[in-house]
Design an enzyme around this catalytic site. Structure first.
Site, PDB file in Angstrom:
ATOM      1  N   ILE A   7     -34.322  12.555 116.618  1.00 26.87           N
ATOM      2  CA  ILE A   7     -34.489  13.387 117.795  1.00 26.87           C
ATOM      3  C   ILE A   7     -34.655  14.840 117.397  1.00 26.87           C
ATOM      4  O   ILE A   7     -33.935  15.343 116.523  1.00 26.87           O
ATOM      5  CB  ILE A   7     -33.311  13.209 118.778  1.00 26.87           C
ATOM      6  N   ASN A  92     -38.173  15.865 121.633  1.00 22.77           N
ATOM      7  CA  ASN A  92     -37.563  16.602 122.742  1.00 22.77           C
ATOM      8  C   ASN A  92     -37.806  18.106 122.667  1.00 22.77           C
ATOM      9  O   ASN A  92     -37.876  18.771 123.701  1.00 22.77           O
ATOM     10  CB  ASN A  92     -36.057  16.322 122.756  1.00 22.77           C
ATOM     11  N   TYR A 159     -47.163  26.167 127.865  1.00 22.60           N
ATOM     12  CA  TYR A 159     -46.262  25.042 128.124  1.00 22.60           C
ATOM     13  C   TYR A 159     -46.997  23.924 128.855  1.00 22.60           C
ATOM     14  O   TYR A 159     -46.864  22.746 128.509  1.00 22.60           O
ATOM     15  CB  TYR A 159     -45.067  25.529 128.946  1.00 22.60           C
ATOM     16  N   LYS A 163     -47.600  20.139 127.246  1.00 18.45           N
ATOM     17  CA  LYS A 163     -47.112  18.920 127.888  1.00 18.45           C
ATOM     18  C   LYS A 163     -48.263  18.027 128.355  1.00 18.45           C
ATOM     19  O   LYS A 163     -48.159  16.794 128.288  1.00 18.45           O
ATOM     20  CB  LYS A 163     -46.189  19.273 129.060  1.00 18.45           C
ATOM     21  N   THR A 196     -30.925  24.054 131.915  1.00 16.99           N
ATOM     22  CA  THR A 196     -30.849  24.353 130.481  1.00 16.99           C
ATOM     23  C   THR A 196     -31.210  25.806 130.226  1.00 16.99           C
ATOM     24  O   THR A 196     -31.511  26.568 131.148  1.00 16.99           O
ATOM     25  CB  THR A 196     -31.813  23.451 129.692  1.00 16.99           C
TER      26      THR A 196
END
Length: 256
Positions: A7, A92, A159, A163, A196
């Site tokens: 990860i 991640n 971003y 993605k 977050t």
């Protein structure tokens, strides 16, 4: 039943929460965390586990994805191809950078965001798939995507692009692996909106450069953000689904 999980971005946020839950939920887990910094909390948790849990933490800057992928490939080559029942890569790590219109982007920041957000996951996926090709393990790749990869937002071009690219390369790899012996299953998964450090960055961005800032302030003020622990549980539940991989681009809120 040994299980291997790799990860990225496990030192904080969603990645840290996923790593914590993997260490507690799966006896026999070997967990390789790839982050800029090690997590003392993860090391402490692993030391307390009575089950056969092995935690490995690498300090690795994913803005140099070629070096990161080479290190993963070399490490996988040292492992026994018969050891693990399952092997999973969780990409991640990502960055929202400094939200601003593309016309105002700093070249170095823009390049770094794309290296961390798209180039690193692709190279690590290539290293993982190639390095485990002859293993007996059931293999999975879980890419942590975002709704912004599917719905564009101004001042978030890097971003959104990273993605969206993650979603599309996942679709391509799914087609490749469908015809391969012991083909891996891959999903690019949107995990929902999570409280977050990325959210803190977005709420603290310049309103002039990032007109959507108010949207993220509202999510926080109205209590609409998921906690990292809750989001991690949903992600791991999706990872464990029997139909994982049937939709290479998915959302944790998709029905079972």
């Amino acid at each position: 039943m040994p299980h291997l999980h790799l990860i990225t971005g496990a030192s904080r946020g969603l990645g840290h929460a996923i790593a914590e839950q993997l260490l507690q939920q799966q006896p026999g887990t070997v967990l390789l965390c790839i982050s800029r910094h090690q997590s003392p909390a993860l090391a402490e948790l692993a030391a307390k586990q009575k089950s056969n849990v092995e935690l490995i933490q690498w300090e690795q800057d994913l803005s140099n994805p070629i070096a990161a992928a080479a290190r993963v490939r070399e490490w996988l080559a040292t492992q026994d191809a018969q050891r693990f029942d399952s092997a999973t890569l969780i990409n991640n790590a990502g960055t929202v950078g400094n939200p601003a219109p593309l016309s105002a982007a700093v070249d170095g920041d823009l390049s770094q965001a794309l290296r961390i957000g798209l180039e690193a996951p692709m190279l690590l996926t290539a290293a993982f798939l190639g390095g485990t090709r002859d293993w007996r393990a059931a293999r999975k790749v879980l890419n942590i995507s975002s709704g912004l990869g599917r719905n564009a937002m101004g001042s978030q071009a890097p971003y959104c692009a990273a993605k969206a690219g993650m979603d599309q390369y996942s679709r391509a790899v799914a087609l490749e692996e469908a015809n391969a012996p012991n083909g891996a299953r891959i999903v690019s998964l949107a995990p929902g909106v999570i409280d977050t450090d990325m959210q803190v960055q977005l709420r603290g961005a310049s309103a002039e450069k990032f007109p959507a800032r108010g949207r993220f302030e509202k999510l926080k003020s109205e209590g609409l953000l998921d906690s990292p622990a809750s989001a991690a549980a949903k992600v791991l539940k999706y990872l464990a689904r029997a139909d994982f991989g049937s939709k290479p681009v998915a959302d944790v809120r998709d029905p079972d």
